[in-house]
Motif scaffolding. Structure first.
Motif, mmCIF file in Angstrom:
data_model
loop_
_atom_site.group_PDB
_atom_site.id
_atom_site.type_symbol
_atom_site.label_atom_id
_atom_site.label_comp_id
_atom_site.label_asym_id
_atom_site.label_seq_id
_atom_site.Cartn_x
_atom_site.Cartn_y
_atom_site.Cartn_z
ATOM 1 N N PHE A 107 0.838 -1.193 0.000
ATOM 2 C CA PHE A 107 0.000 0.000 0.000
ATOM 3 C C PHE A 107 0.878 1.250 0.000
ATOM 4 C CE2 PHE A 107 -2.981 -3.091 1.400
ATOM 5 C CZ PHE A 107 -4.263 -2.576 1.278
ATOM 6 N N ALA A 108 0.566 2.196 -0.864
ATOM 7 C CA ALA A 108 1.182 3.524 -0.778
ATOM 8 C C ALA A 108 0.454 4.314 0.300
ATOM 9 C CB ALA A 108 1.090 4.244 -2.111
ATOM 10 N N VAL A 109 1.194 4.936 1.193
ATOM 11 C CA VAL A 109 0.571 5.728 2.241
ATOM 12 C C VAL A 109 -0.087 6.963 1.655
ATOM 13 C CG1 VAL A 109 1.010 7.139 4.303
ATOM 14 C CG2 VAL A 109 2.090 4.895 4.056
ATOM 15 N N ARG A 110 0.584 7.613 0.701
ATOM 16 C CA ARG A 110 0.054 8.828 0.101
ATOM 17 C C ARG A 110 0.687 9.037 -1.268
ATOM 18 N NH1 ARG A 110 2.401 14.443 1.816
ATOM 19 N NH2 ARG A 110 1.875 14.639 -0.402
ATOM 20 N N GLY A 111 0.217 10.069 -1.964
ATOM 21 C CA GLY A 111 0.786 10.415 -3.259
ATOM 22 C C GLY A 111 1.732 11.591 -3.113
ATOM 23 N N GLY A 112 1.450 12.656 -3.885
ATOM 24 C CA GLY A 112 2.330 13.823 -3.869
ATOM 25 C C GLY A 112 3.053 13.942 -5.193
ATOM 26 N N TRP A 113 4.365 13.846 -5.153
ATOM 27 C CA TRP A 113 5.185 13.812 -6.370
ATOM 28 C C TRP A 113 6.459 13.042 -6.061
ATOM 29 C CZ3 TRP A 113 6.769 13.453 -11.025
ATOM 30 C CH2 TRP A 113 8.101 13.702 -11.360
ATOM 31 N N LEU A 133 -0.431 -7.340 -5.035
ATOM 32 C CA LEU A 133 -1.177 -6.128 -5.311
ATOM 33 C C LEU A 133 -0.421 -4.889 -4.842
ATOM 34 C CD1 LEU A 133 -4.823 -7.159 -4.353
ATOM 35 C CD2 LEU A 133 -3.885 -6.836 -6.656
ATOM 36 N N LEU A 134 -0.342 -3.904 -5.714
ATOM 37 C CA LEU A 134 0.112 -2.561 -5.372
ATOM 38 C C LEU A 134 -1.128 -1.687 -5.350
ATOM 39 C CD1 LEU A 134 2.352 -0.303 -5.112
ATOM 40 C CD2 LEU A 134 2.156 -0.096 -7.604
ATOM 41 N N VAL A 135 -1.337 -0.949 -4.254
ATOM 42 C CA VAL A 135 -2.566 -0.190 -4.060
ATOM 43 C C VAL A 135 -2.244 1.282 -3.842
ATOM 44 C CG1 VAL A 135 -4.703 -0.004 -2.731
ATOM 45 C CG2 VAL A 135 -3.567 -2.233 -2.958
ATOM 46 N N GLY A 136 -2.952 2.168 -4.550
ATOM 47 C CA GLY A 136 -2.778 3.603 -4.362
ATOM 48 C C GLY A 136 -3.273 4.369 -5.565
ATOM 49 N N PHE A 137 -3.255 5.707 -5.462
ATOM 50 C CA PHE A 137 -3.692 6.532 -6.587
ATOM 51 C C PHE A 137 -2.916 7.839 -6.582
ATOM 52 C CE2 PHE A 137 -6.015 8.727 -3.377
ATOM 53 C CZ PHE A 137 -6.508 9.919 -3.906
ATOM 54 N N SER A 138 -3.307 8.767 -7.431
ATOM 55 C CA SER A 138 -2.645 10.050 -7.608
ATOM 56 C C SER A 138 -1.252 9.817 -8.204
ATOM 57 C CB SER A 138 -2.596 10.812 -6.274
ATOM 58 O OG SER A 138 -2.219 12.159 -6.489
ATOM 59 N N ASP A 139 -0.175 10.240 -7.528
ATOM 60 C CA ASP A 139 1.157 10.068 -8.107
ATOM 61 C C ASP A 139 1.542 8.606 -8.243
ATOM 62 O OD1 ASP A 139 3.525 11.693 -8.999
ATOM 63 O OD2 ASP A 139 4.532 10.425 -7.536
ATOM 64 N N ILE A 140 0.850 7.720 -7.541
ATOM 65 C CA ILE A 140 1.126 6.280 -7.649
ATOM 66 C C ILE A 140 0.807 5.796 -9.062
ATOM 67 C CG2 ILE A 140 0.809 4.051 -6.503
ATOM 68 C CD1 ILE A 140 1.875 6.394 -4.751
ATOM 69 N N THR A 141 0.126 6.625 -9.843
ATOM 70 C CA THR A 141 -0.133 6.310 -11.255
ATOM 71 C C THR A 141 1.151 5.947 -11.985
ATOM 72 O OG1 THR A 141 -2.101 7.710 -11.363
ATOM 73 C CG2 THR A 141 -0.955 7.303 -13.439
ATOM 74 N N ALA A 142 2.255 6.615 -11.681
ATOM 75 C CA ALA A 142 3.523 6.311 -12.359
ATOM 76 C C ALA A 142 3.923 4.858 -12.133
ATOM 77 C CB ALA A 142 4.617 7.250 -11.870
#
Length: 343
Positions: A107-113, A133-142
């Motif tokens: 899990f990604a804790v947060r996005g950002g850059w 599974l990799l889970v997250g959104f926003s900058d995790i898009t990369a």
């Protein structure tokens, strides 16, 4: 010489479409194991940092409330400028979590850059050998896009570990990641004190249904990766995109980039999710609204396309498994998974 109609973008100009080679079937997508109560999951910060110990404690509680056991990455509490540690260290955390056989998901804790900065440091041989599974959104898009291009297994574009995880979001994630279900997602109906509800509404730019692999995420991150080796093949895909804090002219610019790069012309369908705080700043007389920009870019494609899907920088969002075949209905504003995301 005849132009491909889908290469024309609403009066912006046109690009010639080269003759297409016969389509090559992509390799079979690997399905990571489903999550089960008691599983250990890794927590990483591949982009921005969280410097409040109380916030991180709440993240741990959230993971435990899912019935899972959190394992913080070695560099989770570090900070390097606006990043959660140096590039090599953040990448090392990703590599370590995928190499750790006890860790069942990440899990990604947060996005950002910052996710794009670590892509050259990722050990994709190890990642491919340990699908989870990799889970997250926003900058995790990369990471989602790079994994789709290099790893060959499903990831989940869904809430970050530090997200609010209300019932709508949790139910959607549990159905996909724990149950291996194939739900049909739709925007929750508003409960405003109005004769006609405004929240949860969709706008259709191209009617009909489309079937294809789900690929996408944050539009800004996707556009920034154009021309790099970290993008998957978009041929026949359903593109889903969202954003935050971008004015209509910036959305216009990024969609233009995708059009000129040939991405939009390859798609089977498009879902534009939530664009939070994406209105024009100050007076905008004579300017385009976001919906007008989307109309200009999406309607000429001649494929199913709609705006308003429940994903993005909002409290209630669905979990979309990247790489999984799905069916979208642009008239109803729904997306139906056609296969499980997990094994």
């Amino acid at each position: 010489m005849q132009m491909d109609r889908r290469a024309w973008m609403g009066g912006m100009g046109a690009t010639l479409v080269a003759a297409k080679a016969p389509p090559v079937a992509p390799p079979a997508l690997v399905k990571p194991p489903r999550l089960r109560p008691g599983d250990m999951v890794g927590l990483i910060e591949p982009a921005g940092f969280t410097d409040d110990a109380f916030d991180l404690a709440l993240v741990m509680e959230t993971i435990r409330a899912m019935g899972l056991v959190p394992k913080p990455a070695a560099h989770l509490a570090q900070r390097h400028g606006y990043l959660a540690g140096r590039d090599a260290d953040r990448a090392a955390d990703v590599n370590a979590m995928f190499a750790d056989r006890q860790v069942k998901a990440v899990f990604a804790v947060r996005g950002g850059w910052g996710c794009a900065r670590i892509l050259p440091f990722l050990d994709f041989a190890t990642i491919r050998a340990n699908p989870k599974l990799l889970v997250g959104f926003s900058d995790i898009t990369a990471l989602h896009l790079a994994f789709a291009a290099k790893a060959g297994f499903t990831t989940i574009h869904g809430p970050n570990a530090a997200s609010s995880w209300g019932k709508f979001s949790w139910d959607a994630f549990r159905a996909v990641a724990f149950d291996g279900a194939t739900p049909t997602f739709a925007s929750p109906v508003g409960v405003e004190d109005r004769l006609v509800q405004r929240t949860g509404r969709i706008r259709t730019f191209g009617p009909g249904k489309a079937t294809g692999r789900l690929i996408g995420g944050n539009l800004t991150v996707l556009a920034a990766l154009m021309g790099t080796p970290w993008l998957p093949d978009f041929t026949g895909a359903i593109l889903f995109v969202e954003d935050i804090g971008e004015q209509p002219y910036r959305i216009d610019r990024m969609l233009t980039q995708l059009a000129l790069a040939g991405v939009l012309g390859k798609l089977a369908g498009v879902m534009f999710g939530q664009c939070t705080d994406c209105g024009p700043s100050g007076a905008s007389y004579g300017g385009f609204t976001l919906s007008e920009v989307l109309q200009q870019h999406l309607a000429p494609l001649g494929i199913p396309a709609f705006q308003g899907a429940p994903f993005g920088h909002v409290a209630n969002q669905i979990s979309l498994p990247v790489g999984i075949r799905a069916e979208m209905d642009a008239d109803a504003g729904t997306i139906r998974l056609l296969e499980p995301a997990v094994s």
